[in-house]
Every structure is written in structure tokens, then in C-alpha cells.
Motif scaffolding. Structure first.
Motif, PDB file in Angstrom:
ATOM      1  N   ILE A 362       0.491  -3.968  14.702  1.00 43.06           N
ATOM      2  CA  ILE A 362      -0.306  -3.967  13.471  1.00 43.06           C
ATOM      3  C   ILE A 362       0.122  -5.116  12.561  1.00 43.06           C
ATOM      4  O   ILE A 362      -0.713  -5.846  12.023  1.00 43.06           O
ATOM      5  CB  ILE A 362      -0.155  -2.622  12.721  1.00 43.06           C
ATOM      6  N   GLU A 363       1.461  -5.285  12.408  1.00 38.63           N
ATOM      7  CA  GLU A 363       1.950  -6.352  11.521  1.00 38.63           C
ATOM      8  C   GLU A 363       1.461  -7.719  11.982  1.00 38.63           C
ATOM      9  O   GLU A 363       1.000  -8.531  11.185  1.00 38.63           O
ATOM     10  CB  GLU A 363       3.479  -6.339  11.472  1.00 38.63           C
ATOM     11  N   LEU A 382       1.196  -2.580   3.462  1.00 35.15           N
ATOM     12  CA  LEU A 382       1.403  -1.861   4.719  1.00 35.15           C
ATOM     13  C   LEU A 382       2.329  -0.697   4.448  1.00 35.15           C
ATOM     14  O   LEU A 382       3.390  -0.884   3.871  1.00 35.15           O
ATOM     15  CB  LEU A 382       2.065  -2.780   5.743  1.00 35.15           C
ATOM     16  N   ASP A 383       1.921   0.477   4.844  1.00 36.86           N
ATOM     17  CA  ASP A 383       2.769   1.647   4.657  1.00 36.86           C
ATOM     18  C   ASP A 383       2.913   2.275   6.039  1.00 36.86           C
ATOM     19  O   ASP A 383       2.233   3.233   6.375  1.00 36.86           O
ATOM     20  CB  ASP A 383       2.085   2.582   3.652  1.00 36.86           C
ATOM     21  N   LEU A 384       3.774   1.657   6.848  1.00 35.68           N
ATOM     22  CA  LEU A 384       3.877   2.061   8.250  1.00 35.68           C
ATOM     23  C   LEU A 384       5.021   3.053   8.428  1.00 35.68           C
ATOM     24  O   LEU A 384       6.106   2.859   7.880  1.00 35.68           O
ATOM     25  CB  LEU A 384       4.080   0.833   9.134  1.00 35.68           C
ATOM     26  N   GLU A 417     -13.940  -6.259  -7.950  1.00 31.08           N
ATOM     27  CA  GLU A 417     -12.924  -6.654  -8.930  1.00 31.08           C
ATOM     28  C   GLU A 417     -11.537  -6.392  -8.363  1.00 31.08           C
ATOM     29  O   GLU A 417     -10.664  -7.230  -8.402  1.00 31.08           O
ATOM     30  CB  GLU A 417     -13.136  -5.853 -10.204  1.00 31.08           C
ATOM     31  N   ARG A 418     -11.363  -5.160  -7.857  1.00 32.82           N
ATOM     32  CA  ARG A 418     -10.084  -4.839  -7.202  1.00 32.82           C
ATOM     33  C   ARG A 418     -10.222  -5.156  -5.732  1.00 32.82           C
ATOM     34  O   ARG A 418     -11.176  -4.724  -5.080  1.00 32.82           O
ATOM     35  CB  ARG A 418      -9.786  -3.344  -7.351  1.00 32.82           C
ATOM     36  N   ARG A 419      -9.288  -5.921  -5.201  1.00 32.25           N
ATOM     37  CA  ARG A 419      -9.349  -6.235  -3.774  1.00 32.25           C
ATOM     38  C   ARG A 419      -8.051  -5.803  -3.118  1.00 32.25           C
ATOM     39  O   ARG A 419      -7.148  -6.596  -2.931  1.00 32.25           O
ATOM     40  CB  ARG A 419      -9.605  -7.734  -3.568  1.00 32.25           C
ATOM     41  N   GLU A 420      -7.969  -4.497  -2.857  1.00 32.10           N
ATOM     42  CA  GLU A 420      -6.738  -3.965  -2.279  1.00 32.10           C
ATOM     43  C   GLU A 420      -6.998  -3.351  -0.922  1.00 32.10           C
ATOM     44  O   GLU A 420      -7.913  -2.559  -0.749  1.00 32.10           O
ATOM     45  CB  GLU A 420      -6.144  -2.898  -3.222  1.00 32.10           C
ATOM     46  N   LEU A 421      -6.164  -3.751   0.001  1.00 33.27           N
ATOM     47  CA  LEU A 421      -6.296  -3.277   1.363  1.00 33.27           C
ATOM     48  C   LEU A 421      -5.026  -2.517   1.708  1.00 33.27           C
ATOM     49  O   LEU A 421      -3.935  -3.058   1.566  1.00 33.27           O
ATOM     50  CB  LEU A 421      -6.445  -4.504   2.259  1.00 33.27           C
ATOM     51  N   LYS A 422      -5.206  -1.248   2.077  1.00 26.85           N
ATOM     52  CA  LYS A 422      -4.016  -0.462   2.396  1.00 26.85           C
ATOM     53  C   LYS A 422      -4.070  -0.038   3.855  1.00 26.85           C
ATOM     54  O   LYS A 422      -5.080   0.497   4.304  1.00 26.85           O
ATOM     55  CB  LYS A 422      -3.978   0.810   1.540  1.00 26.85           C
ATOM     56  N   ILE A 423      -2.979  -0.262   4.563  1.00 28.63           N
ATOM     57  CA  ILE A 423      -2.917   0.179   5.954  1.00 28.63           C
ATOM     58  C   ILE A 423      -1.761   1.151   6.105  1.00 28.63           C
ATOM     59  O   ILE A 423      -0.648   0.872   5.655  1.00 28.63           O
ATOM     60  CB  ILE A 423      -2.732  -1.019   6.898  1.00 28.63           C
ATOM     61  N   ARG A 424      -2.053   2.278   6.684  1.00 26.46           N
ATOM     62  CA  ARG A 424      -1.057   3.336   6.800  1.00 26.46           C
ATOM     63  C   ARG A 424      -1.097   3.846   8.227  1.00 26.46           C
ATOM     64  O   ARG A 424      -2.152   3.790   8.859  1.00 26.46           O
ATOM     65  CB  ARG A 424      -1.527   4.488   5.898  1.00 26.46           C
ATOM     66  N   ASP A 425      -0.010   4.350   8.753  1.00 28.02           N
ATOM     67  CA  ASP A 425      -0.122   5.075  10.019  1.00 28.02           C
ATOM     68  C   ASP A 425       0.820   6.263  10.023  1.00 28.02           C
ATOM     69  O   ASP A 425       1.742   6.330   9.220  1.00 28.02           O
ATOM     70  CB  ASP A 425       0.076   4.141  11.231  1.00 28.02           C
ATOM     71  N   TRP A 426       0.548   7.203  10.878  1.00 32.09           N
ATOM     72  CA  TRP A 426       1.357   8.415  10.928  1.00 32.09           C
ATOM     73  C   TRP A 426       1.142   9.113  12.263  1.00 32.09           C
ATOM     74  O   TRP A 426       0.190   8.815  12.976  1.00 32.09           O
ATOM     75  CB  TRP A 426       1.013   9.356   9.769  1.00 32.09           C
ATOM     76  N   LEU A 427       2.053  10.047  12.544  1.00 33.39           N
ATOM     77  CA  LEU A 427       1.966  10.803  13.789  1.00 33.39           C
ATOM     78  C   LEU A 427       1.170  12.070  13.510  1.00 33.39           C
ATOM     79  O   LEU A 427       1.478  12.809  12.582  1.00 33.39           O
ATOM     80  CB  LEU A 427       3.385  11.154  14.252  1.00 33.39           C
TER      81      LEU A 427
END
Ligand code: ADP
Length: 506
Positions: A362-363, A382-384, A417-427
Motif C-alpha cells: 500500500i505504501e 495512512l493509518d495502517l 475545499e478540503r482535500r484529505e485522503l485517508k487510507i486505513r486497514d484492519w483485520l
């Protein structure tokens, strides 16, 4: 003057140095063993910014910096116990305005000739300028040494003959030498031939002509480690003129890793593009096969029907029309076979599956996707999850899914206006790793949201509408699923999941 303040007069009177004591450039104070100042001279009074009358009867500690008290107290005790006859210390005295200044105090025990009571005579010199300069120097030295020892770049200092004078901690790590092994050696030990032989001549030429090749410029050169291996390094050299000598400071950064990374990203990008094209072709082929198959079957059926009509009318078996119908039918069969082979081929195209660390995949994919989107000003976070099990995937196509989803999200936020991209993963509970990609874009257009993952569905002028359908076929072929949802606070989230590697059963 009270009885106490007469001490110094008496002391001075009885001393053969009388005149000197008053005129001397040093402060003098007389202190009882309990720490009371009995008397002082004018110079001392001037030093601490008070009058002699104010000082007499004060505690010495009231005129001393509290941090220096313990050390002096210990000396006074040794003096009192007869262990020593005098002591010299450096301590800070306090002025009336609260400022402190460094002094050198030499204190000796004397006895009052009349009462025989012991007290101390202390000579106080103002050494503030010297001590501060020294402390300043020490602090600068510590600061420099800390930089030297902790800088991530390697730092090497050489003199004009090329002799190594300093070798920083990270240089030890980079080159594999202990500083002790290279100090005093020529810097050419750190480079392979043929650079090795040119180095001294290069410094000489620079000193003679001022011609610069690296000094003050910085460039990529080749370094050699203790074990003989070579690596590309970025070298910047600073010059230090020092009392007629020239020292040179080299700042070195190992760029082999950076080059590796760049190359890896480049490889990955080429591979992704390739897989992208192949899989777009596969999708297209599959759609085409599906579309063509139906009319082809229909043609076949019509041909057979026509043949039957001919059979029941009185046309001779060898008639050329009948023959043509038979041949046309055979051709539709053949075309059908080609289409079926094509579909089977597309289905088979699963690459090699291996256990992979999904977070790394992913990174890398994000680095790649974001590199091409720098001008969109998207904030990526990234919240991996830590400690995820490996997933069983064909890495490149899965990275392509991530790249596609990130690109779509970034493009969707172009006018937000807000341009935020959040990527998360979990089991997940059912042994899958789920990946979520959230954006703060406008959400899905109603005309696409119903058939989002179908091919040729797009709202973009130049869009092919293939991206999401490819994503779905890649995820599905891994036994996973993908879906999109509108976020309550605006924006869209895509979630897909992949199976983890089953632990080998014992
Ligand atoms: P393309 O990008 O070529 O249009 P895709 O299949 O990747 O093809 O996307 C199909 C459509 O889905 C896009 O045109 C866009 O309208 C919509 N879409 C995809 N991702 C998002 C998103 N994150 N936010 C809003 N709309 C999206």
C-alpha cells in the motif's frame, strides 16, 4: 562605623600590605565561620553594587548564587575542621540588581589577634569575562560534537594533505571503519581506484588554482567501504580557513538506497502500466466476446433454419446454395470457438500469488500514485494496522487497485475545499484484511453509482470508465470483494478485502 566594620581597618592596619589591600584591584571580605560577612573592602562593595555598610552583617549566601553554595559550604567545613588552611573556588556572586557574575575566591583561615576568634579572609577576583568565554566555548564544543555525532549524514574533516582529522559516528557506520582506524590516514582509503589516486592532486590543484570540482558544489561520487564494496554517495565539501591552514569538511550521504527506491518505483510504475493495459485489454476482450457471442449464435441458428427450409423444398442435395449455407454455418462455429478460447484465456490470466506484507504494498502504491498527483495538493494520511498477517496476493495488480482508487479519489477532490485522503486497514473477523480509502470529494454522481463497477461507466470527459471494473475483477479474482459507500460527512469511501495467508496447520 560599627564594631564589625572596623575589622578590615584593623586587619589592614596590622598588615604590612595595608595600602595594597585598599588599592588592589581585588575584592576582600572577612567572613565569620557561620557565614556572616564581618567586613569588606571598597572594591568588593563596588563589585556587588552595594556599600560596605550594607554588606557588613549580611550572610555570604545572600550574595552568592544558590547553585554554587553546596560546593563552597563543603570547603568552609573542611577549613573549620582544620583539614585545609585555605581554598580556591570559582563561584557566582550576586549583585544588588540580581545579576550574577563569576568570581575566583581564595579564602584562608585567620585568627583575630585580640579575641583569638577564627574567621576567613577571602580574596575575590572578577573572572566573569573569562569564565563566560570558556563556558561559551564549552557549550559550542558540546553543540558541535552533538551535531557531529548525531547527524544522519556522515561528516569527515581532512586537512590540506588529505589526512583525516575527524570521522563522525555515522561515517563509522557508513564506511565500516572505527574512527581510530582511519584518523591520521589519507582520505583516499575511503574511495576506490581510480578516484583514490587523483584525490591528493585534486586538493593541491584547488589550493594552487582555486579550481573547484566538488568544494562548495556537491555531487555524486563513489565511496568504498572497509570490506571493499563500493556505493554511490552524495558529497558536499565545505572549506574552513584556519590560521593559515585549510581544513575541508565533507558531508556524505549514501544514495544507493535512494537510487534503489527510485528505480523500484520506476519499475513498479512500468509494471503497473503494463498490467493496466493487459487487464484493460482482457476486460475489453471479455466484454467483446460476450457481445459477439450472442449475434454469432443467432446467425448460426438462422443458417440452420434456412438449411432445413431448403431440405423440405425440392432442391437437389448438391445445390450450390445449400453448399454455401453449410459453409457459412461451419464458419460461425469456428468464430464461436475463437471467442470461447479468448474468454477462457482471459479468465486464466491470474498471476503468481505470494504471501505479501500488504502495508508495504500500500505504501509503495501510494507513493507512486501521489507522485503523479503532487499538484492537486491532497493531504494523504495512512493509518495502517500493526502486526497484520501477510495476505496471499499477486502484488502488482493489487497495487494497481490502490493506485486506481487513490487517483480517482484525488481527482474527485480537485474542486473540493478540503482535500484529505485517508487510507486505513484492519483485520476483519473472518480472517481478511480490509482496506478503506476515504476522500472528502463530492461523492458519487447518481448516474454512475448504480453501475459503478461496470466497464465504460464514467463521468470524465476523457475517462474510459475501465478503472473500477478492473479493480473489481482483480479483487474478485483474489477471492475478495469491493464496494463503495457515500460518507455521511460528504465524500466517498471504497472498501476492499483480501484473504490472509492461512497459518500452516500443525
Ligand atoms: P474513469 O476514472 O476512467 O472514469 P473509473 O471506473 O475509475 O473510470 O471510475 C468511474 C467513475 O466513478 C468516475 O468517472 C467517477 O465518476 C466515479 N468515481 C470513482 N471514484 C470516485 C470517487 N472517489 N468520488 C467520486 N466519484 C468517483
Amino acid at each position: 562605623m560599627g564594631p564589625l566594620t572596623s575589622y578590615i581597618d584593623k586587619f589592614a592596619e596590622e598588615s604590612p600590605l595595608r595600602g595594597v589591600l585598599e588599592r588592589a584591584g581585588v575584592g576582600i571580605k572577612l567572613v565569620s565561620l557561620d557565614g556572616t560577612i564581618l567586613d569588606s573592602n571598597e572594591k568588593f562593595a563596588e563589585m556587588v553594587g552595594r556599600t560596605r555598610a550594607e554588606i557588613a552583617g549580611e550572610s555570604v549566601w545572600a550574595l552568592s548564587h544558590s547553585d554554587d553554595r553546596a560546593a563552597e559550604q563543603a570547603m568552609i567545613e573542611r577549613l573549620r575542621d582544620g583539614e585545609i588552611g585555605s581554598y580556591t573556588i570559582e563561584k557566582r556572586h550576586l549583585r544588588a540588581d540580581g545579576r550574577s557574575f563569576w568570581t575566583r575566591v581564595t579564602s584562608s583561615l585567620v585568627r583575630d589577634p585580640v579575641s583569638a576568634l577564627p574567621y576567613c579572609v577571602a580574596i575575590v577576583e572578577d573572572v566573569d569575562a573569562r569564565v563566560r568565554a570558556q563556558l561559551d566555548l564549552e557549550e559550542r564544543e558540546i553543540r558541535l560534537r552533538t551535531i557531529f555525532e548525531t547527524a544522519p549524514d556522515s561528516i569527515i574533516v581532512i586537512d590540506e594533505s588529505g589526512t583525516i582529522l575527524n570521522f563522525s559516528r555515522s561515517a563509522e557506520v557508513l564506511f565500516g571503519y572505527d574512527a581510530g582506524e582511519v584518523l591520521g590516514q589519507n582520505a583516499s582509503v575511503l574511495m576506490p581506484a581510480p578516484y583514490r589516486d587523483g584525490h591528493d592532486g585534486y586538493i593541491r590543484r584547488y589550493l594552487a588554482t582555486g579550481e573547484r570540482r566538488i568544494i562548495g558544489i556537491g555531487r555524486i561520487v563513489v565511496g568504498q567501504r572497509r570490506d571493499g564494496s563500493v556505493f554511490p554517495m552524495e558529497l558536499a565539501v565545505g572549506e574552513m580557513p584556519l590560521r593559515g591552514r585549510h581544513l575541508f569538511t565533507g558531508f556524505i550521504r549514501d544514495v544507493s538506497e535512494r537510487r534503489d527506491t527510485e528505480k523500484r518505483l520506476q519499475d513498479l510504475q512500468t509494471e503497473l502500466l503494463h498490467v493496466g493495459r493487459v487487464s484493460a485489454m482482457a476486460q475489453l476482450a471479455s466484454a467483446l466476446a460476450h457481445e459477439v457471442n450472442q449475434p454469432l449464435t443467432a446467425i448460426g441458428n438462422y443458417l440452420q433454419a434456412a438449411r432445413r427450409f431448403m431440405a423440405v423444398s425440392d432442391v437437389a442435395p448438391g445445390d450450390r446454395v445449400v453448399e454455401a449455407l453449410d459453409k457459412a454455418f461451419a464458419q460461425t462455429e469456428r468464430a464461436g470457438q475463437v471467442v470461447r478460447t479468448m474468454r477462457a484465456f482471459v479468465k486464466k490470466g491470474d498471476g503468481a500469488r505470494r504471501p505479501e506484507v500488504l502495508n508495504t504494498a500500500i505504501e509503495e502504491a501510494c507513493a507512486l500514485a501521489m507522485a503523479g498527483l503532487a499538484d492537486l495538493g491532497v493531504r494523504l494520511s495512512l493509518d495502517l494496522a500493526h502486526g497484520l498477517p501477510d495476505v496471499l496476493i499477486d502484488k502488482v495488480p493489487v497495487q494497481q487497485v490502490v493506485v486506481n482508487l487513490v487517483r480517482n479519489a484525488a481527482e474527485a477532490m480537485r474542486d473540493s475545499e478540503r482535500r484529505e485522503l485517508k487510507i486505513r486497514d484492519w483485520l476483519t473477523a473472518n480472517k481478511r484484511v480490509a482496506v478503506e480509502i476515504c476522500d472528502t470529494g463530492p461523492g458519487l454522481a447518481p448516474e454512475v453509482s448504480a453501475q459503478l463497477f461496470q466497464p465504460f461507466v464514467t463521468t470524465k470527459a476523457s475517462g474510459m470508465g475501465m478503472g473500477l471494473s478492473i479493480c473489481r475483477s482483480i479483487v474478485n479474482s483474489h477471492g475478495g470483494s469491493i464496494r463503495a459507500e457515500a460518507l455521511a460527512e460528504g465524500g466517498t469511501r471504497f472498501i476492499f478485502d483480501l484473504p490472509v495467508v492461512e497459518e500452516a496447520s500443525e
